[in-house]
Motif scaffolding. Sequence first.
Motif, mmCIF file in Angstrom:
data_model
loop_
_atom_site.group_PDB
_atom_site.id
_atom_site.type_symbol
_atom_site.label_atom_id
_atom_site.label_comp_id
_atom_site.label_asym_id
_atom_site.label_seq_id
_atom_site.Cartn_x
_atom_site.Cartn_y
_atom_site.Cartn_z
ATOM 1 N N HIS A 159 -7.562 22.110 -11.325
ATOM 2 C CA HIS A 159 -7.737 21.528 -9.995
ATOM 3 C C HIS A 159 -6.673 20.452 -9.756
ATOM 4 C CE1 HIS A 159 -9.366 18.004 -12.003
ATOM 5 N NE2 HIS A 159 -10.178 18.797 -12.691
ATOM 6 N N ASP B 118 -16.261 19.042 -13.799
ATOM 7 C CA ASP B 118 -15.133 19.901 -13.425
ATOM 8 C C ASP B 118 -15.401 20.615 -12.115
ATOM 9 O OD1 ASP B 118 -13.449 19.311 -15.566
ATOM 10 O OD2 ASP B 118 -14.350 20.836 -16.849
ATOM 11 N N GLN B 119 -16.632 21.127 -11.938
ATOM 12 C CA GLN B 119 -16.963 21.838 -10.708
ATOM 13 C C GLN B 119 -16.866 20.907 -9.501
ATOM 14 O OE1 GLN B 119 -17.761 25.299 -10.568
ATOM 15 N NE2 GLN B 119 -17.346 24.891 -8.400
ATOM 16 N N TRP C 190 -13.336 20.246 -8.429
ATOM 17 C CA TRP C 190 -12.819 21.350 -7.619
ATOM 18 C C TRP C 190 -13.345 21.271 -6.180
ATOM 19 C CZ3 TRP C 190 -9.107 24.895 -8.099
ATOM 20 C CH2 TRP C 190 -8.629 25.233 -9.370
ATOM 21 N N ASN D 298 -7.420 22.682 -3.394
ATOM 22 C CA ASN D 298 -8.452 23.141 -4.315
ATOM 23 C C ASN D 298 -9.234 24.338 -3.793
ATOM 24 O OD1 ASN D 298 -7.935 21.405 -6.404
ATOM 25 N ND2 ASN D 298 -9.694 20.074 -6.043
ATOM 26 N N ARG E 154 -13.597 9.775 -15.950
ATOM 27 C CA ARG E 154 -14.540 10.814 -16.376
ATOM 28 C C ARG E 154 -15.553 10.252 -17.361
ATOM 29 N NH1 ARG E 154 -13.297 16.610 -15.870
ATOM 30 N NH2 ARG E 154 -14.886 16.759 -17.465
ATOM 31 N N ASN F 202 -12.648 24.917 -16.006
ATOM 32 C CA ASN F 202 -11.291 25.142 -15.510
ATOM 33 C C ASN F 202 -10.756 23.835 -14.933
ATOM 34 O OD1 ASN F 202 -9.008 25.784 -13.974
ATOM 35 N ND2 ASN F 202 -9.781 27.804 -13.436
ATOM 36 N N ARG F 203 -9.737 23.269 -15.554
ATOM 37 C CA ARG F 203 -9.227 21.970 -15.122
ATOM 38 C C ARG F 203 -7.860 22.065 -14.443
ATOM 39 N NH1 ARG F 203 -11.256 17.528 -19.655
ATOM 40 N NH2 ARG F 203 -13.465 18.156 -19.574
ATOM 41 N N TYR G 180 -16.444 25.713 -13.623
ATOM 42 C CA TYR G 180 -16.576 24.680 -14.646
ATOM 43 C C TYR G 180 -15.861 25.131 -15.917
ATOM 44 C CZ TYR G 180 -20.741 27.664 -15.350
ATOM 45 O OH TYR G 180 -21.618 28.722 -15.486
ATOM 46 N N ASP H 198 -18.817 20.191 -17.780
ATOM 47 C CA ASP H 198 -18.603 21.345 -16.903
ATOM 48 C C ASP H 198 -18.945 20.991 -15.460
ATOM 49 O OD1 ASP H 198 -17.914 22.950 -19.062
ATOM 50 O OD2 ASP H 198 -19.931 23.741 -19.334
#
Length: 471
Positions: free
Chosen positions: A353, A292-293, A296, A334, A370, A350-351, A348, A289
């Motif tokens: 981006h 992911d943040q 973004w 973004n 990743r 949410n992909r 987080y 998560d």
Amino acid sequence: MTTPDGQLTPPPGCPAHGLGTDQIRRLYGPEAEADPSGLYEKLRAEHGSVAPVLLHGDLPAWLVVGHSANLTVMRNPSRFSRDSRRWTAFQQNQVAMDSPLMPVLAWQPLCLFADGAEHRRLRGAVTDALNRFDRRGMRRYVTRFADQLIDGFTGRGTVDLVGEFAEHLPMLVMTQLLGAPDEYGPQLVVAARDMMLGTETAIASNEYVATTLRQLVARKRTEPGNDLASWLIQHEAGLSDDELMEHLRLVLLMANESTVNLIADTLRMVLTDSRFRANLSGGHMTLPDALDQVLWDSPPLSMIPGRWATIDTELGGQQIKAGDMLLLGLAAGNVDPEVRPDLDTPLYGNRSHLAFSGGPHECPGQDVGRAIAETGIDILLTRLPDLQLAVAEEDLRWSGAWLARHLTGLPVRFTPGRPKPAPAPAGAPAAAVPAQATAPTVTPAAAPIAAAPAPAPRRSWWRRIFGRRQG
């Protein structure tokens, strides 16, 4: 084209035509380097989702700052080609051979610059080879090198996590995934970083990388293994030696550059962002998560050049001419208010981006990057759970670049510990990781290395601190 007094004048049909260079913002210089985010917002306010900009040498282009507009360009190769030979500035000989734009915009026989059937052939080989890696195998390599790097500074109680961790780990791992001997890793770290910084020795460093990879290709043709180089050689696409070297270099450098930035920015957020740390302490955010943040808020690459219009077309209310260049504004897209009206709302999980681009040219190695970042950060924070920033947050500095921003240092302090005992693999010495960078020198191919041993089970930092299992 230039006037008799040497001043650049935009050619007919280019984005700057009719405006004048004094009316268009530049993507280089003090304003762009000091506050790129502020520049993107000025462009959005002045022009909407697509803005006219100037590159080095005052060459005109369009910067796509809208999220939806970026996806339109990414997903429509028939309107927006990756073939840089279409660029009007190239066709009219406006780009000097020593221009800083040339290394990233000059056409090369790579999937990066191809469309249609040729793109599918080259991209298919790279994607198929990358997809053969398994997460567990990558974790063994990341664990091995992360522990070696940490062992080098754990007894000191202080370290710069950019210069002694983030800038080394991805390249050390990637050389193993490519199938290179251990001793290639440290020298390639130095050479790759030198290339990205564009120093006076960047050309020599680029030649070193190319020579090293040509040696690797020649070796793998006679001694194949379970690695990227061997799988590309064996692929039905039938890549030539030049194509093999170029695509190995592309994967190596792009994976390194983006993963270095991803590791550095994630560690910075863990240490400085109160919102981020509050979510962690509340037990609501896993490491995936968190990544992911960061993808973004701080994508590893701020923008990607480029796409070239194949026909006269309209985008975001702007009239784009055939041959115009467009830049994908990943960082700007973004934070588009159309998709993020409240920047403080966590994203987080949410992909959607733009960090890895999209469409047929979406980054094929994103899962590898990743995995390296997630595992490396987890190991670091597990071994040094009391990391604290050693300077005030406002003292952190970034180096400006038109494609990315690099955190120049992340000094931290922690309780000193002892190196972790880890016997070297049978028949192969542990890879040496230099404390100080030295000039790269080409070395002959060495004997094959043994597989890295499986790491001993460890409790995840996230689970140990917050009692959660990673998602």
